[in-house]
Design an enzyme around this catalytic site. Sequence first.
Site, mmCIF file in Angstrom:
data_model
loop_
_atom_site.group_PDB
_atom_site.id
_atom_site.type_symbol
_atom_site.label_atom_id
_atom_site.label_comp_id
_atom_site.label_asym_id
_atom_site.label_seq_id
_atom_site.Cartn_x
_atom_site.Cartn_y
_atom_site.Cartn_z
ATOM 1 N N GLY A 37 1.103 -5.029 11.284
ATOM 2 C CA GLY A 37 0.867 -4.284 10.162
ATOM 3 C C GLY A 37 1.165 -2.696 10.396
ATOM 4 O O GLY A 37 1.191 -2.007 9.053
ATOM 5 N N SER A 85 0.643 -1.235 -0.054
ATOM 6 C CA SER A 85 0.085 0.083 0.169
ATOM 7 C C SER A 85 0.824 1.422 -0.009
ATOM 8 O O SER A 85 0.570 2.290 -0.731
ATOM 9 C CB SER A 85 -0.873 0.089 1.242
ATOM 10 N N ASN A 86 1.893 1.375 0.645
ATOM 11 C CA ASN A 86 2.929 2.271 0.897
ATOM 12 C C ASN A 86 3.681 2.535 -0.425
ATOM 13 O O ASN A 86 4.285 3.600 -0.450
ATOM 14 C CB ASN A 86 3.661 2.397 2.199
ATOM 15 N N LYS A 115 -0.216 -10.283 7.268
ATOM 16 C CA LYS A 115 0.009 -8.802 7.868
ATOM 17 C C LYS A 115 -1.089 -8.294 8.448
ATOM 18 O O LYS A 115 -2.017 -8.091 7.187
ATOM 19 C CB LYS A 115 0.680 -8.156 6.845
ATOM 20 N N SER A 155 -2.983 -5.264 9.247
ATOM 21 C CA SER A 155 -2.896 -3.821 9.403
ATOM 22 C C SER A 155 -4.116 -3.271 9.961
ATOM 23 O O SER A 155 -4.456 -1.903 10.415
ATOM 24 C CB SER A 155 -2.750 -3.212 8.101
#
Lengths: 297, 297, 297, 297
Positions: free
Chosen positions: B192, B46-47, B165, B167
């Site tokens: 996450g 996502s980042n 993961k 988040s």
Amino acid sequence: MKLKIEGIFPPIATPFVDGRVAHDRLRENLEKWNKTHLAGYVVFGSNGEAVHLDQQEKLALVDTVKQRLPQGKLLIAGTGCQSTAATVSLTNLAAEQGADAALVFTPHYYKAKMDNAALKKHYLTIADQANIPILIYNVPQFTGINVSPELVASLAEHPNIIGIKDSSGNITQIGEMIATTPPPPSFHVLAGSAGHLLAALALGASGGILALANVAPDECCMIFDDFRNGRYTEARKLQLKLLAANKAVTAGFGVAGLKAALDMVAYFGGDPRPPLLPLEEEQKNKLTEILKKANLI
Amino acid sequence: MKLKIEGIFPPIATPFVDGRVAHDRLRENLEKWNKTHLAGYVVFGSNGEAVHLDQQEKLALVDTVKQRLPQGKLLIAGTGCQSTAATVSLTNLAAEQGADAALVFTPHYYKAKMDNAALKKHYLTIADQANIPILIYNVPQFTGINVSPELVASLAEHPNIIGIKDSSGNITQIGEMIATTPPPPSFHVLAGSAGHLLAALALGASGGILALANVAPDECCMIFDDFRNGRYTEARKLQLKLLAANKAVTAGFGVAGLKAALDMVAYFGGDPRPPLLPLEEEQKNKLTEILKKANLI
Amino acid sequence: MKLKIEGIFPPIATPFVDGRVAHDRLRENLEKWNKTHLAGYVVFGSNGEAVHLDQQEKLALVDTVKQRLPQGKLLIAGTGCQSTAATVSLTNLAAEQGADAALVFTPHYYKAKMDNAALKKHYLTIADQANIPILIYNVPQFTGINVSPELVASLAEHPNIIGIKDSSGNITQIGEMIATTPPPPSFHVLAGSAGHLLAALALGASGGILALANVAPDECCMIFDDFRNGRYTEARKLQLKLLAANKAVTAGFGVAGLKAALDMVAYFGGDPRPPLLPLEEEQKNKLTEILKKANLI
Amino acid sequence: MKLKIEGIFPPIATPFVDGRVAHDRLRENLEKWNKTHLAGYVVFGSNGEAVHLDQQEKLALVDTVKQRLPQGKLLIAGTGCQSTAATVSLTNLAAEQGADAALVFTPHYYKAKMDNAALKKHYLTIADQANIPILIYNVPQFTGINVSPELVASLAEHPNIIGIKDSSGNITQIGEMIATTPPPPSFHVLAGSAGHLLAALALGASGGILALANVAPDECCMIFDDFRNGRYTEARKLQLKLLAANKAVTAGFGVAGLKAALDMVAYFGGDPRPPLLPLEEEQKNKLTEILKKANLI
């Protein structure tokens, strides 16, 4: 002198028989809970069905618990109402009846208007006018609103606001609250559910107000004691072991599940008041199984 | 032999210059990250703005990172797509390019239909057909859906699904996942976000994939190391100290904030791709202040 | 000259056979739809499984529909992507292939950052660079974000932004959009679902883009015609009669339900692409019953 | 004989002076409202700050309004409480005091447990035991739960449940309720906000309970009359013209905005009870402007 809010508190279920509060049943439960390491009791919190009780019933509950309260244990009353004035009034009546502190949920009917300004004024007014210390109660699953860490940091500056029970389960937020408020006994951050107890302790929480502590007071106190005494592995094992049971008596089966579990572990639970429905047979069987797996029965 | 996913991984930001992926800038960042204790890298999570990259750009990123990857560090690629077939395809192309494992988010456009049955079939199909191990990626803040612990427990039985993961920040859920899946290296539960790193470790997580690790790799690794070596007080202090910085580069200012922070701590960040907007001056000043308070600059 | 977007458009389902787009099946469907009063077609909208198609497949769909498009009917392509640049690119490729207008959903992966400023810049950039007019597509049930009437009023000032499909079902909001934008052909407010078609028309909407129009093109057109010709009672009766069928092919059974319904009413539907699951037998029976009650089979 | 709930009802604001209910001010307001075509009044609904009133205050309100109630107008009391028993009790006390019907919101504190079974039993118990007819009150923005059309259809079979006020704004749902319940006077579907009044009428609603009708009773009645008399264009124009004013006194500025608007249009409004905050000067200026644009001042 500041009150110290440390350790494990159950928000006790309110026993009903034939639709009325059964004070005798409550006394029997208290007799057993009094033998544990519980740090005190919360009367008419969410699990005590505060919203199903009228004012007279609430004050009678304070009275009954106060009369059986061993020295050293605290009595906290869930005095939050939708209006500021009603909250102040109930808080001071509960104080007269013997409550040591008040747990005040966020007003929430007009949730879109409960911004930081409105909530701040609400809590500061109550803190100014209350004759006992105030604990903020953040419980988004019931109220639909969340108290931000920024607001908590600001409210923590009031000498009569001494802590928060955060039931959001948002551990990052619990950390932020701990990081931005003074340490106990100035301000106490308390886990709001046994599901995040160990995590909250790991970040510096001073204890917890836990529905599961109605049913498993010894186990909940054990996690706290293990953690405080450096027995991390034991604390972690017990925490993981209790998760399913905790879910069953909170999000899973709700207040009806908590009460059914009390009956199963030899306390008195009974049925909740309608519109809450008692558990069906199949649900009870599932609950029994879960409690067995957690060695609670 | 099973892959061991342990320690801290940054989901690395994708650097853009003049709208194109800047591989030279990425190499410079990698050179610095390579000197830390980071356990590896996640590309186009996502980042890393996966949703702003086309397939060719994604594979080129795998290639660039793979070529600079020190022995012992892992390369994980964020290969989740909305369709099952596209996910399988991208996963195997990334594998050919050198990815060690794939991080697969939940498909979510038709979120109301992504029940346990649909998600289960999706992940099992991918796990069957992928040439590298699969990590589930649960990120409700972006996808609007949550992977239940029950589903995770079931997926964990597949030999090619080796972890998750999470988040969500729901620490109770993280605990439930740990309690109901086999231990590493069979299955890994990973924090996450740096906001719940210590809490997750306290419950048994094997590490974390943390946006903040882009900016503060040493500090994130330190929490992990302190915890693993029994320095709980130090771990707790550092965790609390990093909370504000972590919030700033995640929920607070988002990917644009993460990239601005990279620029501030002497990595290359740059701007995100539109529609993400770069930080305004006032936001940058606030971010600088937060990073200073956390001793990151 | 401004395009006039008036009447009923189906966002057509994309037929798959053996996992590939079945252009022959699509042509057969078009042959039937072409005989109705439908005002045109939307290719690869949400019901066309845009997120399950690659770019090549999308452009081939434009081509196929364009070749069978009768004069006077419009071809709209669902060209929204997560990044601004990708949206512009796909829009202009679709335009080259023959699309008359583009329906552009809100980017939404980074939903917390998609505030009015970000969305405004996104849409204005696209409108500036696109070679065909742009329709905004508001679909909170899939994207998790809502386009505010204020933003719509502002975007409506751009000469190349000619309307909005609002699938939120929030009729007050639809009214606000109509009240604050110029009338057709400058700007068109379109119902996004057959469930609120009549209500939207009553407030001044110029038509609708309706999943149900795949299955019941004549009935959807009839509501529009009845309303336009002052036959309010007939329009209301038909609207109420279609509600259950509309729910079944949208929120109820989703894209898989829409496709199953197409098969039931003698069009080609087929299965959606995974992870969407086809309907189970029991669901199909329920759907049949609902369509029968609505006199659609 | 069945009560007919037709036309426009304001859920009247409760006037406070020095923190107490100001019955004289209320009488002055009633004198003015009585001269309009309003079909009656709702006392202590959401806009009457029911949650800020105690039982004695509520019953005094019924009494005051009843004494000024012209023949032919109805008096509806908002008697919903969290517990079933308290709701029955308040409903019958209000009935004794003169209320013609009761508007009963969904209990909602334990929202996750308020499934169809629990709500059904709640409403049926109340309907069985109440001495006046019951209107269901669906208001998800305050309660966090929605009453499904399926449940409404089922409850509508009870002879003492005569309608629903749906404030969800979900016009498709309103249509579904109309399509699946018997027509007035057996069952009445009422718009819950002026924002969707015309849309609801277009689908067959029998009227509305509208906050805006406190401030603009003539205009709200005019939409109803225009629609009933086939003046659709006029109805539509007025509906669109009132949208901004309606938003301002509902979602926009809330109860405080409604009260400020009352003051501006020459009724008595005053301040809400805390924690609701009165409007700030800037907000009042904005509100004045909006009311002027709508020709309400």
